[in-house]
Design a protein around this motif. Structure first.
Motif: not given
Length: 798
Positions: A323-329
């Protein structure tokens, strides 16, 4: 983050002394020059003379200059007097000798002291000749050393220039290394951004997990207690089944044995009437032990449900990196753009550093110096060859006088006889005396020329040594160079690009001797601010602003859902054990109602008093009782002990289970409440910690870059070493050789005067005389009132 160390160039070895060295003679020359010129460098006079720039020098300056050069002027005056007086004295001596004056008359008075005078004169001439020869040898060695110094000057200067080139070339390489090292923080930051999911998500998950550790640990402890309780219930159930099976196996055997013993006792009659076999039976019915199937089922419902691996908190934490990877792009993209700007900003710093310009200017100066030396090397070498020949010729002139004296010292005594009259001396003795006179003639001919050469080299070499070498060692020369405008066309501040004009040569030299960095030595912080030059706060601020907009949300976390809570509560309630009080009482009574061993003993005692018809049966029954007792103890004792221990275990653990379950549920509720309240703060704190770690890469690099530029880049000890090499070449090699040459030659020239006088006096004792003056000793009586006097009477023989 490893940024590495600034590599320093490898320089060549230091200067080597010439193969022929005369340290004692050099110290004598230095002492003589300090005696001639005891005053220090006249800084004010030199500054005044430099400021006149070709104008007329006033009387006061002339007077001060003459006062400073007084020692040299006195020595030159003495030398000029020597150069003029000695040839004039030689001419007069020759004229007088030709006229028979000044000892030119070939006659010699003889007396008893001739031998002593001859020996004293011989020793004096020998000593003076030895001193002249020693001086001539030192002069010849100095001449050789001078040529060696000149020949080694160009390799030494080339080595020094090569070290300077290496030093200057290392400056842009070291600066490039610092610039290229920026790839390390940029690469680390980029890698962290690309892996922001595992890194930041892992940090968030770890922080959340630390908040749930107490609740999860309590749950794990509760499940462990339930597993232990379930194992104990299972053991009780299996043990009861084994006991029932064994009881069914031995129940018939006990009944048969009991009936047989009872029959034997009836046949025994009155003696056996008091014995009863009723104790041969089980004390308890193990099928009546309460069952624990319901407790086992309740506990295994929890254990088989996989509640520990099916917790929502675990699934949420496992999904956090994704989720962090997806939300911090978006944030990652904007931050990587700022990394590109930071890279360009650091690259542009290389062109703004003043070290590059100074390296170019100094490099041009070194190249020009190297080119001039290369162009003049052959000319200097050829001139030195001529100089060596001339100086060797002068040494040979002195050596000619020494050879004449030596021949006279050798031939004179060999041909001289005490009994021979002066007019009858041998040809060998006469030749020795003539050699003395030849040495005297050569001394008169060459001494003035030698003295003029000594004066010229003394004035040049002595003054240069005192003005340059001594003032260098006393640091006065540095004060002179530091005087602004003293050297026409030379401005140290302009060469170094220093607008403030506060940098001095002596300061640079002292700090370079300590191997300080050029940035610190030239005080470049006053011209260029590294804080402004390496200021990337604009871009790090953009990165911080981008992370402020980062909004990471995770699914609300519950440690235990309602079904899991209900399952735990049901297991806690249903896992309470049945009433084992009656069972424990029966287990304490043993296996059989009576002791089979005691009954066997009693039957054996009855067999001793019974009739023969039942005696054997009684003993057989007793033996069977003992064997059966051993089998029952072997099969039942372990099972009964296990059953008793597990019953006691479940009773104690079940009593604690309810409190433990309530505590676990309370902790789970408290954790859920805390996470619901602090989840956002945890994510925010970990995000800022991740950002600080990224920015710390750059802060560490900037701090390292500043420290390296100030302390490690362009350590200038090679500059001080080069100056020391130039001073060593000029002073220790060339000037010391030149000064020892004129000093040695001057000593030879000075000792030629006593050599002339002594050789002339000694020659008369060996040359053949034309007239023999023989003085006889006669006693003359002058009266009784007077003593007798011996009056010599001359007698002339031809």
């Amino acid at each position: 983050m490893e940024l590495g160390n600034i590599s320093q160039p490898v320089y060549g070895p230091g200067l080597e002394e010439p193969s022929s060295s005369t340290p004692g003679l050099v110290r004598m020359v230095h002492g003589f020059l300090r005696l001639v010129q005891p005053h220090g460098l006249p800084l004010e006079l030199i500054a005044d003379l430099a400021q006149t720039q070709g104008e007329v020098v006033n009387d006061e300056q002339k007077e001060e200059l003459l006062r400073y050069e007084l020692g040299f002027l006195v020595c030159i005056a003495i030398g000029l007097l020597f150069a003029v007086a000695v040839p004039l004295a030689g001419c007069c001596f020759c004229c007088c000798r030709c006229c028979g004056r000044c000892g030119g008359r070939m006659s010699q008075k003889q007396d008893g002291r001739m031998r002593s005078r001859r020996r004293v004169l011989y020793s004096a001439v020998l000593l003076v000749s030895a001193l002249v020869l020693a001086g001539d040898v030192c002069a010849f060695i100095s001449n050789i050393r001078f040529s060696q110094s000149v020949s080694s000057t160009f390799p030494n200067i080339n080595s020094t220039v090569h070290d300077l080139r290496s030093y200057l070339l290392s400056i842009p390489q070291q600066v490039s290394f610092i610039i290229d090292s920026s790839n390390v923080p940029l690469g680390n930051t980029n890698d962290s951004l690309q892996n922001i999911g595992p890194l930041l998500g892992g940090r968030i998950a770890s922080s959340i997990r630390s908040s749930t550790d107490e609740a999860l640990g309590s749950l794990q402890s509760l499940l462990g207690a339930m597993e232990t309780l379930a194992s104990a219930f299972g053991t009780i159930n299996s043990t009861r089944w084994h006991l029932e099976e064994l009881q069914g196996t031995y129940d018939g055997q006990l009944g048969t044995l009991r009936a047989r013993i009872e029959n034997t006792l009836q046949r025994c009659g009155q003696p056996c009437s008091t014995t009863s076999p009723n104790g041969v039976a089980f004390v308890a019915n193990y099928s009546t032990v309460p069952g624990v199937e319901r407790q086992l089922e309740a506990l295994w419902d929890v254990l088989d449900s996989g509640i520990e691996g099916d917790l929502e908190v675990i699934s949420v934490l496992e999904q956090a990196p994704r989720k962090v990877q997806e939300q911090s792009q978006d944030v990652v993209t904007r931050t990587q753009e700022q990394l590109g700007h930071i890279r360009q900003e650091i690259r542009s710093m290389q062109d703004q550093l003043p070290l590059q310009n100074m390296e170019e200017r100094a490099g041009n100066l070194v190249n020009q110096t190297s080119a001039v030396l290369g162009d003049n090397q052959k000319t200097v070498t050829d001139l030195d060859s001529i100089r060596w020949s001339v100086c060797a010729l002068l040494c040979c002139m002195v050596l000619l006088v020494v050879l004449c004296n030596t021949c006279g010292l050798l031939l004179g005594p060999l041909g001289h006889k005490e009994s021979t009259l002066p007019t009858q001396r041998s040809c060998l003795s006469n030749t020795g005396g003539n050699f003395f006179m030849a040495g005297v003639g050569f001394s008169f001919i060459f001494s003035w020329l030698l003295m003029l050469l000594v004066l010229l080299t003394f004035f040049l070499g002595g003054n240069i040594y005192m003005l340059v070498c001594e003032s260098w060692r006393s640091q006065q020369l540095f004060q002179l160079v530091d005087t602004p405008g003293l050297i026409p066309g030379f401005n140290l501040s302009e060469v170094l690009g220093d607008e403030s004009g506060t940098i001095t040569f002596s300061q640079i030299y002292r700090q370079c001797q300590q191997d300080a960095a050029l940035w610190q030595t030239l005080r470049l912080d006053q011209r260029v601010s590294l804080d402004e030059l390496l200021n990337i706060s604009q871009y790090t601020g953009e990165i911080s602003a981008a992370f402020q907009k980062l909004n990471i949300t995770l699914t609300p976390i519950s440690v235990l859902n309602e079904s899991q809570r209900e399952l735990l509560l049901n297991a806690c309630r249903d896992a309470q054990p049945p009433n084992f009080t009656h069972t424990l009482q029966q287990l304490d009574q043993g296996v059989t109602m009576g002791s089979l061993q005691e009954l066997a003993t009693e039957l054996e005692q009855l067999a001793d008093n019974a009739g023969a018809d039942v005696q054997g049966d009684l003993k057989a029954d007793a033996a069977e009782l003992r064997e059966l007792d051993r089998e029952l103890n072997s099969n039942f004792s372990g099972l009964l002990k296990t059953l008793k221990e597990n019953i006691q275990l479940v009773q104690s653990r079940a009593a604690q289970l309810e409190a433990q379950t309530n505590s676990t549920l309370d902790k789970a509720s408290a954790t859920e409440e805390f996470l619901g309240r602090e989840m956002g703060n945890i994510i925010k704190n970990e995000t800022w910690a991740f950002l600080e770690e990224l920015l710390d890469f750059f802060e560490t690099y900037i701090t390292w870059a500043k420290s390296s530029l100030r302390m490690d880049v362009a350590r200038c000890k090679p500059i001080a070493q080069s100056l020391d090499n130039v001073e060593a070449i000029a002073c220790d090699h060339i000037l010391d050789s030149m000064n020892t040459f004129w000093f040695s030659l001057g000593l030879c020239t000075v000792f030629l005067l006593p050599s002339i006088i002594l050789a002339v006096r000694l020659a008369k004792f060996y040359r053949r005389m034309d007239i023999d003056d023989d003085y006889r000793k006669e006693a003359v009586e002058i009266g009784p009132a007077f003593n007798l006097y011996k009056i010599p009477r001359p007698a002339t023989r031809h």
